[in-house]
Design a protein around this motif. Structure first.
Motif, PDB file in Angstrom:
ATOM      1  N   GLN A  93      31.600 -15.062  32.103  1.00  0.00           N
ATOM      2  CA  GLN A  93      32.832 -15.168  30.749  1.00  0.00           C
ATOM      3  C   GLN A  93      33.987 -14.511  30.259  1.00  0.00           C
ATOM      4  N   GLY A  94      34.442 -13.089  31.296  1.00  0.00           N
ATOM      5  CA  GLY A  94      36.163 -12.416  30.995  1.00  0.00           C
ATOM      6  C   GLY A  94      37.016 -12.640  30.926  1.00  0.00           C
ATOM      7  N   GLY A  95      38.171 -12.271  30.912  1.00  0.00           N
ATOM      8  CA  GLY A  95      39.123 -12.049  31.030  1.00  0.00           C
ATOM      9  C   GLY A  95      40.093 -11.936  32.347  1.00  0.00           C
ATOM     10  N   TYR A  96      39.035 -11.766  33.712  1.00  0.00           N
ATOM     11  CA  TYR A  96      40.393 -11.495  34.750  1.00  0.00           C
ATOM     12  C   TYR A  96      39.044 -11.051  35.860  1.00  0.00           C
TER      13      TYR A  96
ATOM     14  N   PHE B 126      42.888 -14.329  39.165  1.00  0.00           N
ATOM     15  CA  PHE B 126      42.329 -15.467  37.960  1.00  0.00           C
ATOM     16  C   PHE B 126      41.386 -16.675  38.285  1.00  0.00           C
ATOM     17  N   ALA B 127      40.985 -16.846  37.945  1.00  0.00           N
ATOM     18  CA  ALA B 127      40.533 -18.581  38.428  1.00  0.00           C
ATOM     19  C   ALA B 127      41.259 -19.956  38.249  1.00  0.00           C
ATOM     20  N   ARG B 128      41.627 -20.337  39.446  1.00  0.00           N
ATOM     21  CA  ARG B 128      41.642 -21.883  40.141  1.00  0.00           C
ATOM     22  C   ARG B 128      43.424 -21.223  41.434  1.00  0.00           C
ATOM     23  N   GLU B 129      43.451 -19.509  41.410  1.00  0.00           N
ATOM     24  CA  GLU B 129      44.553 -19.517  42.061  1.00  0.00           C
ATOM     25  C   GLU B 129      44.421 -18.690  43.176  1.00  0.00           C
ATOM     26  N   PRO B 130      44.715 -19.779  44.440  1.00  0.00           N
ATOM     27  CA  PRO B 130      44.538 -18.920  45.414  1.00  0.00           C
ATOM     28  C   PRO B 130      44.392 -17.701  46.078  1.00  0.00           C
ATOM     29  N   LEU B 131      43.301 -17.378  46.598  1.00  0.00           N
ATOM     30  CA  LEU B 131      43.209 -15.941  46.968  1.00  0.00           C
ATOM     31  C   LEU B 131      43.042 -15.385  48.754  1.00  0.00           C
ATOM     32  N   LEU B 132      42.766 -15.807  48.855  1.00  0.00           N
ATOM     33  CA  LEU B 132      42.803 -15.786  50.924  1.00  0.00           C
ATOM     34  C   LEU B 132      43.302 -17.472  51.251  1.00  0.00           C
ATOM     35  N   THR B 133      44.386 -17.410  51.800  1.00  0.00           N
ATOM     36  CA  THR B 133      44.717 -18.363  52.194  1.00  0.00           C
ATOM     37  C   THR B 133      44.450 -18.535  53.607  1.00  0.00           C
TER      38      THR B 133
ATOM     39  N   GLY C   2      43.894  -7.266  24.956  1.00  0.00           N
ATOM     40  CA  GLY C   2      42.749  -8.892  24.858  1.00  0.00           C
ATOM     41  C   GLY C   2      42.041  -9.247  25.862  1.00  0.00           C
ATOM     42  N   CYS C   3      42.713  -8.977  26.558  1.00  0.00           N
ATOM     43  CA  CYS C   3      42.141  -9.343  28.218  1.00  0.00           C
ATOM     44  C   CYS C   3      40.814  -9.095  28.564  1.00  0.00           C
ATOM     45  N   LEU C   4      41.128  -7.549  28.421  1.00  0.00           N
ATOM     46  CA  LEU C   4      39.712  -6.701  28.684  1.00  0.00           C
ATOM     47  C   LEU C   4      38.813  -6.335  27.707  1.00  0.00           C
ATOM     48  N   ARG C   5      38.460  -7.068  26.575  1.00  0.00           N
ATOM     49  CA  ARG C   5      37.483  -7.897  26.005  1.00  0.00           C
ATOM     50  C   ARG C   5      36.543  -8.319  26.713  1.00  0.00           C
ATOM     51  N   LEU C   6      35.330  -7.557  26.046  1.00  0.00           N
ATOM     52  CA  LEU C   6      34.392  -8.303  26.687  1.00  0.00           C
ATOM     53  C   LEU C   6      34.104  -9.716  26.120  1.00  0.00           C
ATOM     54  N   ILE C   7      34.239  -9.577  24.841  1.00  0.00           N
ATOM     55  CA  ILE C   7      33.677 -10.671  23.736  1.00  0.00           C
ATOM     56  C   ILE C   7      34.782 -11.076  23.669  1.00  0.00           C
ATOM     57  N   ASN C   8      34.782 -13.097  23.954  1.00  0.00           N
ATOM     58  CA  ASN C   8      35.444 -13.577  23.530  1.00  0.00           C
ATOM     59  C   ASN C   8      37.333 -13.486  23.686  1.00  0.00           C
ATOM     60  N   PRO C   9      38.067 -12.544  24.910  1.00  0.00           N
ATOM     61  CA  PRO C   9      38.613 -12.116  25.624  1.00  0.00           C
ATOM     62  C   PRO C   9      40.172 -13.463  25.291  1.00  0.00           C
ATOM     63  N   HIS C  10      41.055 -12.736  25.974  1.00  0.00           N
ATOM     64  CA  HIS C  10      41.757 -13.614  25.474  1.00  0.00           C
ATOM     65  C   HIS C  10      42.134 -14.446  27.412  1.00  0.00           C
ATOM     66  N   PHE C  11      42.669 -15.527  26.510  1.00  0.00           N
ATOM     67  CA  PHE C  11      42.761 -16.223  28.066  1.00  0.00           C
ATOM     68  C   PHE C  11      44.159 -16.386  28.745  1.00  0.00           C
ATOM     69  N   TYR C  12      44.202 -15.814  29.916  1.00  0.00           N
ATOM     70  CA  TYR C  12      45.869 -15.311  30.405  1.00  0.00           C
ATOM     71  C   TYR C  12      46.048 -16.892  31.163  1.00  0.00           C
ATOM     72  N   LYS C  13      47.310 -17.377  31.267  1.00  0.00           N
ATOM     73  CA  LYS C  13      47.412 -18.644  31.862  1.00  0.00           C
ATOM     74  C   LYS C  13      48.031 -18.238  33.176  1.00  0.00           C
ATOM     75  N   VAL C  14      47.029 -19.077  33.532  1.00  0.00           N
ATOM     76  CA  VAL C  14      47.806 -19.327  34.923  1.00  0.00           C
ATOM     77  C   VAL C  14      48.040 -21.173  35.146  1.00  0.00           C
ATOM     78  N   SER C  15      49.658 -21.153  35.613  1.00  0.00           N
ATOM     79  CA  SER C  15      50.241 -22.530  35.582  1.00  0.00           C
ATOM     80  C   SER C  15      50.746 -23.214  37.078  1.00  0.00           C
ATOM     81  N   ILE C  16      50.957 -24.133  37.199  1.00  0.00           N
ATOM     82  CA  ILE C  16      51.216 -24.660  38.364  1.00  0.00           C
ATOM     83  C   ILE C  16      52.813 -25.418  37.935  1.00  0.00           C
ATOM     84  N   SER C  17      53.187 -25.124  39.339  1.00  0.00           N
ATOM     85  CA  SER C  17      54.554 -25.640  39.626  1.00  0.00           C
ATOM     86  C   SER C  17      54.896 -27.126  38.726  1.00  0.00           C
TER      87      SER C  17
END
Length: 479
Positions: free
Chosen positions: A41-44, A103-110, A441-456
């Motif tokens: 439940q972290g930020g990264y 971060f979640a949703r972005e491809p790591l390996l292709t 805030g991304c490194l907070r252990l509780i309720n971290p900042h939500f880093y945006k991952v968007s699509i074009s």
């Protein structure tokens, strides 16, 4: 670390046989490996496991014993088993460097290649990347919670087998845990090995002071004494002070004392005070016993004076809310140069089709602002609208004056690495540098900042059009 080709799910082999039978095995295909939710439940997350994965792909081949076993299953034809004799991975892999913050949703390996080879490697790649990324992320959280104190990995005895213990030491190092008790990890990966002694050493001698003296005689350099076998403050501490003085008389200094039970915040304060007052300010206070990032944070908040944290079970088993497993998946996104999309009843979970690029938006100081997933070759500019992959109605603009970094690069071509493996130190340094560039805030252990991952815009439009196409086909097939 050699990984057998039989480290796979049976259905990878049955699909491989099916593709061969249908003449589809060489059709060009593209798969993405990604995860849907940040761990703990972290930020990264911290990306790890790439070198292990590339070694697996480069060494992939079925040996005689493997083929003999598959023949005994009586599932596969002689022609298929003969095909496996020369089966190799000859494709391309695109990935971030190890230690990258992801971060979640972005491809790591292709993974690109013939349909058969690109499909078959799914299970092993997920096994490696899921686990090592999960451990590296846990290690980064623990290292951040330690606030500059050193963290050691002590988890071998609770890890998921010897191979799991080795992967834990490697991945935790990338996350910032730069030492281990695992001797094999020291041999294989060059990780510094550290340790003390067990309570059984103390109990094997007539008394605690004798046990301390004998250990200091054998290991006068780097000596760490475990002081809580009987009573940390009333017995262990005064005996350790005695041995520290005796070591100094012989020209050595006691390196540290370890506390493995009790109120670690209180005990560490008392131990620190006693050694300082006795003229031994350099003695390190080591704490262990079911530690994780939350316990360490509470020890520091309560004024604990710990110099080194030994973290075992909860690191090696990736324990904690949102831990246990990363949940990475491996999805087909292109076949025969045509984009593919997996669609469920929840449109927000539809996969992102086609071959993609991951761009990291940075401000003038080089700090990370957000990530944007684009179609390969699509241009992205400051001021452009980008879209939430879970809800296309949510849109934001790329800030003016923003810069762009490409997160990934080609790391394997025609089944061979494109460059020599980098050191673990380089990956560990990268993770610390990138974590420092995240928004507050991304490194907070509780309720971290939500880093945006968007699509074009282009990727959003392609996905919406494919969703419409799939739904239209479904409607026409209904009775």
């Amino acid at each position: 670390m050699h990984i057998s080709p039989l480290v796979t799910d049976l259905y990878e082999l049955t699909m491989l046989a099916g593709y061969l039978d249908q003449g589809m095995h060489e059709r060009p295909a593209v798969f993405d490996l990604f995860f849907r939710t940040n761990p703990y439940q972290g930020g990264y997350a911290v990306f790890a496991g790439l070198e292990t994965a590339l070694q697996y792909l480069e060494e992939l081949r079925f040996r005689e014993a493997d083929l003999e076993y598959l023949a005994r299953l009586k599932l596969f034809s002689p022609d298929f088993l003969s095909y496996l004799e020369s089966f190799r991975f000859r494709g391309r892999v695109t990935a971030p460097p190890e230690g990258s913050v992801v971060f979640a949703r972005e491809p790591l390996l292709t993974v690109e290649g013939g349909l058969a080879e690109a499909q078959f490697v799914e299970t092993a790649l997920l096994n490696v990347i899921n686990f090592q990324t999960l451990v590296a992320s846990k290690g980064a959280r623990i290292n951040h919670a330690a606030g500059g104190a050193q963290v050691m990995e002590f988890g071998l005895r609770r890890a998921q087998g010897p191979d799991g213990g080795l992967s834990v030491a490697r991945a935790a190092y990338i996350g910032g845990v730069r030492g281990t008790s695992n001797v094999q990890a020291g041999q294989v990966y060059g990780i510094p090995v550290k340790g003390t002694h067990a309570h059984s050493w103390i109990m094997a001698f007539p008394d605690e002071l004798t046990a301390f003296r004998r250990y200091a005689e054998v290991f006068p350099v780097g000596c760490i004494l475990l002081i809580d076998t009987y009573d940390a403050l009333k017995s262990g501490l005064p005996n350790a002070l005695t041995v520290a003085a005796e070591l100094r008389e012989r020209g050595h200094e006691l390196f540290g004392v370890r506390i493995d039970s009790g109120d670690l915040a209180y005990l560490s304060r008392e131990v620190r005070k006693a050694f300082d007052e006795a003229g031994f300010p350099g003695v390190k206070v080591v704490a262990s016993n079911e530690l994780d990032e939350h316990v360490i944070e509470s020890i520091r908040a309560e004024g604990g004076r710990v110099d080194i944290y030994g973290v075992g079970t909860r690191l090696a088993t990736c324990a904690g809310e949102g831990g246990g497993a990363l949940g990475g998946v491996y999805k087909l996104v292109q076949v025969d140069h045509s984009p593919k999309l997996k669609l469920t009843s929840d449109v927000s979970k539809a996969t992102l089709p086609d071959h993609k690029t991951v761009l990291r938006v940075v401000d003038r100081q080089g700090n990370f602002v957000q990530d944007v997933i684009t179609l390969r070759g699509e241009e992205l500019k400051p001021g452009d609208l980008v879209y939430d992959p879970g809800n296309p109605l949510q849109q934001v603009r790329i800030p003016e004056q923003a810069g762009f970094l490409e997160l990934r690069g080609v790391v394997m071509e025609e089944g061979r690495r494109c460059q020599a493996p980098e050191t673990l130190d380089a990956a560990a340094d990268r993770s610390q540098q990138e974590l420092s560039r995240l928004p507050a805030g991304c490194l907070r252990l509780i309720n971290p900042h939500f880093y945006k991952v968007s699509i074009s815009a282009g990727l959003n439009q392609l996905r919406l059009s494919l969703i419409t196409e799939v739904k239209d086909k479904f409607k026409t097939r209904r009775p």
